[in-house]
Motif scaffolding. Structure first.
Motif, PDB file in Angstrom:
ATOM      1  N   ARG A   1      57.737  -4.332 -41.725  1.00 59.14           N
ATOM      2  CA  ARG A   1      58.948  -3.763 -42.336  1.00 59.14           C
ATOM      3  C   ARG A   1      59.552  -2.667 -41.470  1.00 59.14           C
ATOM      4  NH1 ARG A   1      56.258  -4.221 -47.061  1.00 59.14           N
ATOM      5  NH2 ARG A   1      55.574  -2.072 -46.954  1.00 59.14           N
ATOM      6  N   SER A   2      58.710  -1.842 -40.838  1.00 60.32           N
ATOM      7  CA  SER A   2      59.257  -0.757 -40.026  1.00 60.32           C
ATOM      8  C   SER A   2      59.958  -1.293 -38.778  1.00 60.32           C
ATOM      9  CB  SER A   2      58.176   0.249 -39.647  1.00 60.32           C
ATOM     10  OG  SER A   2      57.249  -0.319 -38.760  1.00 60.32           O
ATOM     11  N   MET A   3      59.523  -2.436 -38.307  1.00 60.18           N
ATOM     12  CA  MET A   3      60.130  -3.035 -37.115  1.00 60.18           C
ATOM     13  C   MET A   3      61.401  -3.816 -37.453  1.00 60.18           C
ATOM     14  SD  MET A   3      59.537  -3.605 -33.816  1.00 60.18           S
ATOM     15  CE  MET A   3      59.715  -4.780 -32.517  1.00 60.18           C
ATOM     16  N   PHE A   4      61.363  -4.599 -38.528  1.00 56.17           N
ATOM     17  CA  PHE A   4      62.452  -5.537 -38.814  1.00 56.17           C
ATOM     18  C   PHE A   4      63.257  -5.205 -40.062  1.00 56.17           C
ATOM     19  CE2 PHE A   4      59.238  -7.927 -36.426  1.00 56.17           C
ATOM     20  CZ  PHE A   4      60.010  -8.298 -35.348  1.00 56.17           C
ATOM     21  N   GLY A   5      62.858  -4.193 -40.829  1.00 57.29           N
ATOM     22  CA  GLY A   5      63.550  -3.853 -42.058  1.00 57.29           C
ATOM     23  C   GLY A   5      63.183  -4.823 -43.173  1.00 57.29           C
ATOM     24  N   ALA A   6      63.643  -4.511 -44.375  1.00 52.65           N
ATOM     25  CA  ALA A   6      63.297  -5.325 -45.541  1.00 52.65           C
ATOM     26  C   ALA A   6      63.856  -6.741 -45.428  1.00 52.65           C
ATOM     27  CB  ALA A   6      63.793  -4.654 -46.819  1.00 52.65           C
ATOM     28  N   VAL A   7      65.085  -6.849 -44.967  1.00 53.93           N
ATOM     29  CA  VAL A   7      65.720  -8.171 -44.878  1.00 53.93           C
ATOM     30  C   VAL A   7      65.118  -8.987 -43.737  1.00 53.93           C
ATOM     31  CG1 VAL A   7      67.894  -9.387 -44.484  1.00 53.93           C
ATOM     32  CG2 VAL A   7      67.864  -7.332 -45.898  1.00 53.93           C
ATOM     33  N   GLY A   8      64.958  -8.397 -42.573  1.00 51.77           N
ATOM     34  CA  GLY A   8      64.406  -9.115 -41.420  1.00 51.77           C
ATOM     35  C   GLY A   8      62.963  -9.520 -41.623  1.00 51.77           C
ATOM     36  N   SER A   9      62.184  -8.660 -42.269  1.00 52.05           N
ATOM     37  CA  SER A   9      60.771  -8.982 -42.475  1.00 52.05           C
ATOM     38  C   SER A   9      60.586 -10.073 -43.522  1.00 52.05           C
ATOM     39  CB  SER A   9      59.977  -7.733 -42.859  1.00 52.05           C
ATOM     40  OG  SER A   9      60.428  -7.207 -44.084  1.00 52.05           O
ATOM     41  N   ALA A  10      61.555 -10.244 -44.398  1.00 54.48           N
ATOM     42  CA  ALA A  10      61.458 -11.294 -45.419  1.00 54.48           C
ATOM     43  C   ALA A  10      61.457 -12.684 -44.789  1.00 54.48           C
ATOM     44  CB  ALA A  10      62.606 -11.173 -46.410  1.00 54.48           C
ATOM     45  N   GLY A  11      62.050 -12.810 -43.611  1.00 56.38           N
ATOM     46  CA  GLY A  11      62.097 -14.096 -42.921  1.00 56.38           C
ATOM     47  C   GLY A  11      60.869 -14.393 -42.080  1.00 56.38           C
ATOM     48  N   LEU A  12      59.927 -13.467 -42.014  1.00 59.57           N
ATOM     49  CA  LEU A  12      58.716 -13.667 -41.221  1.00 59.57           C
ATOM     50  C   LEU A  12      57.549 -14.008 -42.131  1.00 59.57           C
ATOM     51  CD1 LEU A  12      58.949 -10.618 -38.789  1.00 59.57           C
ATOM     52  CD2 LEU A  12      59.532 -12.990 -38.308  1.00 59.57           C
ATOM     53  N   ALA A  13      56.860 -15.081 -41.814  1.00 63.09           N
ATOM     54  CA  ALA A  13      55.672 -15.443 -42.577  1.00 63.09           C
ATOM     55  C   ALA A  13      54.475 -14.716 -41.988  1.00 63.09           C
ATOM     56  CB  ALA A  13      55.453 -16.952 -42.517  1.00 63.09           C
ATOM     57  N   VAL A  14      53.930 -13.795 -42.751  1.00 63.06           N
ATOM     58  CA  VAL A  14      52.747 -13.043 -42.342  1.00 63.06           C
ATOM     59  C   VAL A  14      51.781 -13.079 -43.516  1.00 63.06           C
ATOM     60  CG1 VAL A  14      51.840 -10.814 -41.569  1.00 63.06           C
ATOM     61  CG2 VAL A  14      54.115 -11.531 -40.864  1.00 63.06           C
ATOM     62  N   ASP A  15      50.690 -13.817 -43.352  1.00 61.93           N
ATOM     63  CA  ASP A  15      49.722 -13.967 -44.437  1.00 61.93           C
ATOM     64  C   ASP A  15      48.353 -13.488 -43.980  1.00 61.93           C
ATOM     65  OD1 ASP A  15      51.588 -15.349 -46.128  1.00 61.93           O
ATOM     66  OD2 ASP A  15      51.247 -17.140 -44.922  1.00 61.93           O
ATOM     67  N   LEU A  16      47.710 -12.685 -44.809  1.00 67.13           N
ATOM     68  CA  LEU A  16      46.337 -12.279 -44.536  1.00 67.13           C
ATOM     69  C   LEU A  16      45.437 -13.388 -45.072  1.00 67.13           C
ATOM     70  CD1 LEU A  16      44.386 -10.146 -43.466  1.00 67.13           C
ATOM     71  CD2 LEU A  16      44.413  -9.105 -45.748  1.00 67.13           C
ATOM     72  N   VAL A  17      44.804 -14.119 -44.168  1.00 63.98           N
ATOM     73  CA  VAL A  17      43.956 -15.251 -44.544  1.00 63.98           C
ATOM     74  C   VAL A  17      42.609 -14.751 -45.049  1.00 63.98           C
ATOM     75  CG1 VAL A  17      42.812 -17.337 -43.685  1.00 63.98           C
ATOM     76  CG2 VAL A  17      45.095 -16.742 -42.873  1.00 63.98           C
ATOM     77  N   THR A  18      42.020 -13.820 -44.322  1.00 64.25           N
ATOM     78  CA  THR A  18      40.721 -13.287 -44.700  1.00 64.25           C
ATOM     79  C   THR A  18      40.579 -11.863 -44.176  1.00 64.25           C
ATOM     80  OG1 THR A  18      38.331 -13.682 -44.651  1.00 64.25           O
ATOM     81  CG2 THR A  18      39.540 -14.214 -42.661  1.00 64.25           C
ATOM     82  N   PHE A  19      39.726 -11.109 -44.839  1.00 61.71           N
ATOM     83  CA  PHE A  19      39.436  -9.740 -44.425  1.00 61.71           C
ATOM     84  C   PHE A  19      37.952  -9.481 -44.642  1.00 61.71           C
ATOM     85  CE2 PHE A  19      38.859  -5.247 -45.713  1.00 61.71           C
ATOM     86  CZ  PHE A  19      39.172  -4.661 -44.505  1.00 61.71           C
ATOM     87  N   ASP A  20      37.286  -8.945 -43.627  1.00 64.90           N
ATOM     88  CA  ASP A  20      35.867  -8.614 -43.719  1.00 64.90           C
ATOM     89  C   ASP A  20      35.741  -7.093 -43.805  1.00 64.90           C
ATOM     90  OD1 ASP A  20      33.173  -8.107 -43.405  1.00 64.90           O
ATOM     91  OD2 ASP A  20      32.915  -9.467 -41.713  1.00 64.90           O
ATOM     92  N   PRO A  21      35.368  -6.571 -44.977  1.00 68.95           N
ATOM     93  CA  PRO A  21      35.293  -5.112 -45.122  1.00 68.95           C
ATOM     94  C   PRO A  21      34.192  -4.452 -44.297  1.00 68.95           C
ATOM     95  CG  PRO A  21      34.561  -6.204 -47.140  1.00 68.95           C
ATOM     96  CD  PRO A  21      35.062  -7.272 -46.220  1.00 68.95           C
ATOM     97  N   THR A  22      33.162  -5.204 -43.904  1.00 70.66           N
ATOM     98  CA  THR A  22      32.099  -4.589 -43.105  1.00 70.66           C
ATOM     99  C   THR A  22      32.538  -4.363 -41.662  1.00 70.66           C
ATOM    100  OG1 THR A  22      31.112  -6.752 -42.674  1.00 70.66           O
ATOM    101  CG2 THR A  22      30.231  -5.517 -44.536  1.00 70.66           C
ATOM    102  N   THR A  23      33.248  -5.326 -41.077  1.00 70.22           N
ATOM    103  CA  THR A  23      33.740  -5.166 -39.702  1.00 70.22           C
ATOM    104  C   THR A  23      35.154  -4.598 -39.664  1.00 70.22           C
ATOM    105  OG1 THR A  23      34.609  -7.419 -39.642  1.00 70.22           O
ATOM    106  CG2 THR A  23      32.344  -7.082 -38.865  1.00 70.22           C
ATOM    107  N   ARG A  24      35.833  -4.639 -40.823  1.00 72.49           N
ATOM    108  CA  ARG A  24      37.236  -4.215 -40.955  1.00 72.49           C
ATOM    109  C   ARG A  24      38.141  -5.017 -40.021  1.00 72.49           C
ATOM    110  NH1 ARG A  24      35.069   1.531 -41.630  1.00 72.49           N
ATOM    111  NH2 ARG A  24      35.100   1.760 -43.874  1.00 72.49           N
ATOM    112  N   VAL A  25      37.882  -6.314 -39.964  1.00 73.78           N
ATOM    113  CA  VAL A  25      38.695  -7.241 -39.172  1.00 73.78           C
ATOM    114  C   VAL A  25      39.316  -8.251 -40.120  1.00 73.78           C
ATOM    115  CG1 VAL A  25      38.642  -9.053 -37.403  1.00 73.78           C
ATOM    116  CG2 VAL A  25      37.327  -6.956 -37.078  1.00 73.78           C
TER     117      VAL A  25
END
Length: 143
Positions: free
Chosen positions: A65-89
């Motif tokens: 959002r900070s790079m593309f704004g609310a409107v520009g970021s809406a057109g980008l598909a960014v999905d968090l598939v998985t998150f490992d809290p132990t490695t924080r990756v």
């Protein structure tokens, strides 16, 4: 120039044009998604205190959002598939066409909610399986 022995990048494009000119149907398969393995570092360079997927995702979306704004970021598909809290990756899926834009937004983030941090892309791949495999460079058994 450059025949088969030349190996220039234009040969494949030229072959496709010649095949199309001869009336053959030429199919190209686009790589639809790119997966990025990312971590968030704090001001000290150590992994940031991001303990759950929702907090991790919030930092990622702040960067976009900070790079593309609310409107520009809406057109980008960014999905968090998985998150490992132990490695924080986390593994992020994005479209191949916009992967460089997303990577750039991650690289340019300097702070989230007033705290200095950075998003570091560790690896990227067109295959989720590749990111799931251990990195050969980091594995002493491969040396």
């Amino acid at each position: 120039g450059g025949g088969a022995a030349g190996g220039s990048g234009g040969d494949a494009a030229g072959a496709s044009l010649h095949a199309a000119a001869r009336g053959r149907e030429v199919r190209t398969f686009a790589q639809p998604d790119v997966f990025l393995s990312v971590t968030i570092d704090g001001a000290d360079g150590k992994p940031a205190e991001v303990d759950d997927a929702m907090a991790f995702k919030a930092v990622l979306f702040t960067a976009v959002r900070s790079m593309f704004g609310a409107v520009g970021s809406a057109g980008l598909a960014v999905d968090l598939v998985t998150f490992d809290p132990t490695t924080r990756v986390g593994i992020v899926r994005t479209e191949a066409e916009t992967a460089s834009h997303v990577h750039g937004a991650f690289a340019l983030l300097g702070a989230h909610e007033g705290k200095r941090c950075r998003i570091r892309v560790l690896r990227s791949s067109g295959s989720l399986m590749t990111l799931a495999a251990p990195d050969i460079d980091d594995d002493a058994d491969w040396r």
